[in-house]
Design an enzyme around this catalytic site. Structure first.
Site, PDB file in Angstrom:
ATOM      1  N   LYS A 224       1.355  -5.774   0.781  1.00 47.11           N
ATOM      2  CA  LYS A 224       1.974  -4.875  -0.199  1.00 47.11           C
ATOM      3  C   LYS A 224       1.562  -5.299  -1.601  1.00 47.11           C
ATOM      4  O   LYS A 224       1.745  -6.464  -1.989  1.00 47.11           O
ATOM      5  CB  LYS A 224       3.489  -4.975  -0.091  1.00 47.11           C
ATOM      6  CG  LYS A 224       4.163  -3.707   0.371  1.00 47.11           C
ATOM      7  CD  LYS A 224       5.642  -3.969   0.507  1.00 47.11           C
ATOM      8  CE  LYS A 224       6.405  -2.691   0.513  1.00 47.11           C
ATOM      9  NZ  LYS A 224       7.844  -2.920   0.626  1.00 47.11           N
TER      10      LYS A 224
HETATM   11  C1  E4P Z   1       9.833  -0.189   0.735  1.00 47.95           C
HETATM   12  O1  E4P Z   1       8.861  -0.679   1.268  1.00 47.95           O
HETATM   13  C2  E4P Z   1      10.893  -0.948   0.061  1.00 47.95           C
HETATM   14  O2  E4P Z   1      11.034  -2.206   0.685  1.00 47.95           O
HETATM   15  C3  E4P Z   1      12.229  -0.285   0.153  1.00 47.95           C
HETATM   16  O3  E4P Z   1      12.165   0.948   0.786  1.00 47.95           O
HETATM   17  C4  E4P Z   1      13.034  -0.330  -1.101  1.00 47.95           C
HETATM   18  O4  E4P Z   1      14.257   0.326  -0.890  1.00 47.95           O
HETATM   19  P1  E4P Z   1      15.492   0.219  -1.904  1.00 47.95           P
HETATM   20  O5  E4P Z   1      15.186   1.083  -3.078  1.00 47.95           O
HETATM   21  O6  E4P Z   1      16.647   0.730  -1.117  1.00 47.95           O
HETATM   22  O7  E4P Z   1      15.604  -1.235  -2.263  1.00 47.95           O
END
Ligand code: E4P
Length: 222
Positions: free
Chosen positions: A86
């Protein structure tokens, strides 16, 4: 459509995988930090997840310069073939995406909040792009309309980057993502659990089982 669980919690991952509906896992530094308790370190946690899930596992870099992101990505990738790195949607992130594409390392561009960002990460070579719908809803913007727009643009230009609908907060996000044709929705286990529930299913099953109990048991031999 693929479902990913957005968690690093082993119990949640084991349970979700046992349901036969989990195609991969996404994590972020916040989610990982919650699980590094007791004797568990990052490497042992990642190995356990990779043992449970037969699909991509997104692990996020925490470096901010492209060179450091690339070095971190190479180390993360050594943890397993299914690791997807990521990368934040920044200028340095774009540079890292380009290098990692050339090295055949799968990437997930995270923290995407606009169509233009989605185009740029795709051009730089991202395997996946993760627009965060819930965090847009939080600031009174329409998260799902961003997904519709990115779907249109990617289709207009035959862009192969897969759309991961991220920051999913409730089952309607998942349904809408599916209707739009997003490739993947990644969701917390709490949301995933709710997808199977329907009160009419519970009511119907209760009635079937009650009627079955009324039958003379001698008639049920098979
Ligand atoms: C995506 O890869 C993120 O880890 C995640 O969806 C973030 O979600 P949040 O906005 O609920 O923290």
């Amino acid at each position: 459509m693929k479902f990913f669980l957005d968690t690093a919690n082993i119990a949640e991952i084991e349970e979700g995988v046992s349901w036969g509906c989990v195609d991969g896992i996404t994590t972020n530094p916040t989610l990982i930090s919650k699980e590094l308790v007791g004797n568990t370190n990052f490497k042992t946690l990642v190995k356990r997840i990779l043992d449970i899930v037969d699909g991509p596992l997104s692990l996020e870099v925490t470096s901010t310069s492209s060179d450091a992101m690339v070095e971190e990505a190479k180390r993360l990738k050594k943890l397993g073939d299914n690791v997807v790195v990521k990368i934040p949607t920044t200028v340095e992130g774009l540079k890292a995406l380009k290098v990692l594409k050339a090295r055949n390392i799968d990437t997930n561009a995270t923290l995407v909040f606009s169509v233009n960002q989605a185009i740029m990460v795709a051009k730089a070579g991202a395997t996946y792009a993760s627009p965060f719908v819930g965090r847009l809803d939080d600031i009174s913007e329409d998260g799902m309309s961003l997904i519709e727009d990115i779907r249109d643009v990617y289709d207009n230009y035959n862009i192969e980057t897969k759309i991961i609908v991220a920051s999913v907060r409730h089952p309607i996000h998942v349904r809408d993502a599916a209707l739009i044709g997003a490739d993947i929705a990644t969701m917390p286990f709490e949301v995933f659990k709710k997808l199977i529930n329907h009160p009419k299913t519970d009511e119907g099953l209760k009635r079937f089982l009650a009627d079955w109990q009324k039958i003379d048991k001698s008639k049920l031999v098979f």
